[in-house]
Design an enzyme around this catalytic site. Sequence first.
Site, PDB file in Angstrom:
ATOM      1  N   LYS A  75       4.982  -2.522  -2.790  1.00  0.00           N
ATOM      2  CA  LYS A  75       3.914  -3.385  -2.311  1.00  0.00           C
ATOM      3  C   LYS A  75       3.719  -4.587  -3.212  1.00  0.00           C
ATOM      4  O   LYS A  75       4.037  -4.555  -4.400  1.00  0.00           O
ATOM      5  CB  LYS A  75       2.609  -2.620  -2.149  1.00  0.00           C
ATOM      6  N   ASP A  89       0.425  10.315   1.520  1.00  0.00           N
ATOM      7  CA  ASP A  89      -0.447   9.844   0.444  1.00  0.00           C
ATOM      8  C   ASP A  89      -0.467  10.825  -0.719  1.00  0.00           C
ATOM      9  O   ASP A  89      -0.605  12.037  -0.509  1.00  0.00           O
ATOM     10  CB  ASP A  89      -1.881   9.658   0.948  1.00  0.00           C
ATOM     11  N   HIS A 100      -2.814   5.696  -6.709  1.00  0.00           N
ATOM     12  CA  HIS A 100      -2.181   6.063  -5.440  1.00  0.00           C
ATOM     13  C   HIS A 100      -0.690   5.762  -5.437  1.00  0.00           C
ATOM     14  O   HIS A 100      -0.241   4.798  -6.052  1.00  0.00           O
ATOM     15  CB  HIS A 100      -2.817   5.285  -4.289  1.00  0.00           C
ATOM     16  N   ASP A 113     -10.203  10.211  -4.544  1.00  0.00           N
ATOM     17  CA  ASP A 113      -9.911   9.778  -5.911  1.00  0.00           C
ATOM     18  C   ASP A 113     -10.630  10.642  -6.947  1.00  0.00           C
ATOM     19  O   ASP A 113     -10.061  10.979  -7.980  1.00  0.00           O
ATOM     20  CB  ASP A 113     -10.268   8.308  -6.105  1.00  0.00           C
ATOM     21  N   TYR A 116      -2.878  -6.475   0.136  1.00  0.00           N
ATOM     22  CA  TYR A 116      -1.674  -5.673  -0.056  1.00  0.00           C
ATOM     23  C   TYR A 116      -0.669  -6.062   1.016  1.00  0.00           C
ATOM     24  O   TYR A 116      -1.025  -6.185   2.182  1.00  0.00           O
ATOM     25  CB  TYR A 116      -1.942  -4.176   0.133  1.00  0.00           C
ATOM     26  N   GLN A 134       3.519  -4.761   6.696  1.00  0.00           N
ATOM     27  CA  GLN A 134       2.088  -4.583   6.970  1.00  0.00           C
ATOM     28  C   GLN A 134       1.283  -5.258   5.883  1.00  0.00           C
ATOM     29  O   GLN A 134       1.596  -5.136   4.696  1.00  0.00           O
ATOM     30  CB  GLN A 134       1.774  -3.084   7.002  1.00  0.00           C
ATOM     31  N   ASP A 135       0.243  -5.992   6.261  1.00  0.00           N
ATOM     32  CA  ASP A 135      -0.706  -6.580   5.320  1.00  0.00           C
ATOM     33  C   ASP A 135      -2.050  -5.889   5.503  1.00  0.00           C
ATOM     34  O   ASP A 135      -2.466  -5.618   6.638  1.00  0.00           O
ATOM     35  CB  ASP A 135      -0.909  -8.075   5.585  1.00  0.00           C
ATOM     36  N   HIS A 195      -0.340   3.149  -8.317  1.00  0.00           N
ATOM     37  CA  HIS A 195      -1.106   1.901  -8.435  1.00  0.00           C
ATOM     38  C   HIS A 195      -2.591   2.192  -8.280  1.00  0.00           C
ATOM     39  O   HIS A 195      -2.986   3.048  -7.489  1.00  0.00           O
ATOM     40  CB  HIS A 195      -0.656   0.909  -7.349  1.00  0.00           C
ATOM     41  N   ARG A 212     -11.955 -30.754  -3.960  1.00  0.00           N
ATOM     42  CA  ARG A 212     -12.257 -29.843  -2.857  1.00  0.00           C
ATOM     43  C   ARG A 212     -12.095 -28.383  -3.250  1.00  0.00           C
ATOM     44  O   ARG A 212     -12.596 -27.494  -2.590  1.00  0.00           O
ATOM     45  CB  ARG A 212     -11.327 -30.126  -1.673  1.00  0.00           C
ATOM     46  N   ARG A 256     -10.270   2.237  -7.323  1.00  0.00           N
ATOM     47  CA  ARG A 256      -9.393   2.693  -6.241  1.00  0.00           C
ATOM     48  C   ARG A 256      -8.062   3.079  -6.878  1.00  0.00           C
ATOM     49  O   ARG A 256      -7.376   2.230  -7.421  1.00  0.00           O
ATOM     50  CB  ARG A 256      -9.199   1.602  -5.193  1.00  0.00           C
TER      51      ARG A 256
END
Length: 183
Positions: free
Chosen positions: A72, A143, A63, A168, A132, A48-49, A119, A24, A60
Site C-alpha cells: 500500500k 486481516d 495491521h 486493535d 491508502y 483500491q483507494d 502498518h 492561494r 489504528r
Amino acid sequence: MKATEVPEIAGAYLFEPTPHADERGFFCRTFDADVVRSVGLDPAAFVQDSVSRSVRGVLRGMHLRSGAGEAKLVRCSYGRIFDVVVDLRADSPTYLGRAYFELSGETQATVYVPAGCAHGFQSLTETSDVSYRIDRPHDPAEDVTIAFDDPELAVPWPLPVTSASARDREAPSLAEVLKHLEG
C-alpha cells in the site's frame, strides 16, 4: 517528486512531492506513475483507494494481511500522523525492522509499505485524514492485527492512546502473530 529507499524496511520507499506554493496555498502531485515505476513498482497494480479520518490520539494498527499480503501507499492528506511500518517477512534482510515517519498534509509525503509488513499510525492533530492506495481488493478474512502496545514491538507512540478499535485493543502479541503466519 522524489523517491527515497527506507533503509529499515527492504523494498519500502518514501515519496516526497515538490509542492508549488503561492498566496492561494499549494499544489503538488501526490502520485506519479513514472516515479513509482522508476523504483520497480507497477503503478497499475494499485486497485483500491480508501481514506480514514481520525482525531488526536486515535491509534489504528498494527495491521497486515495474510496470504499474498497487501502492498500500500499511505499518505496523510490533512493533519499529522506518526506512521509505523514493521517488516514481518521472514525472508527479508530487514526482518523485524521498524521505520517511523511523521506524515502530514503540509508535506503530502507518501510511504510505500511492501506486502508482508505491518502498518499502523497515531493521529497527532485534532483531525487527520489518511489516504491508502492498495494493490488488492480488501478481504476481511485475511486481516491480521498485532497488539499496538506489544513490548516486543516497542513502538514509541508519541501520545497517550485516546481511542482504538476493539480489534486493535484485543489484538494478539507479535509472537502469537508470527507463529500464526509461519504455521
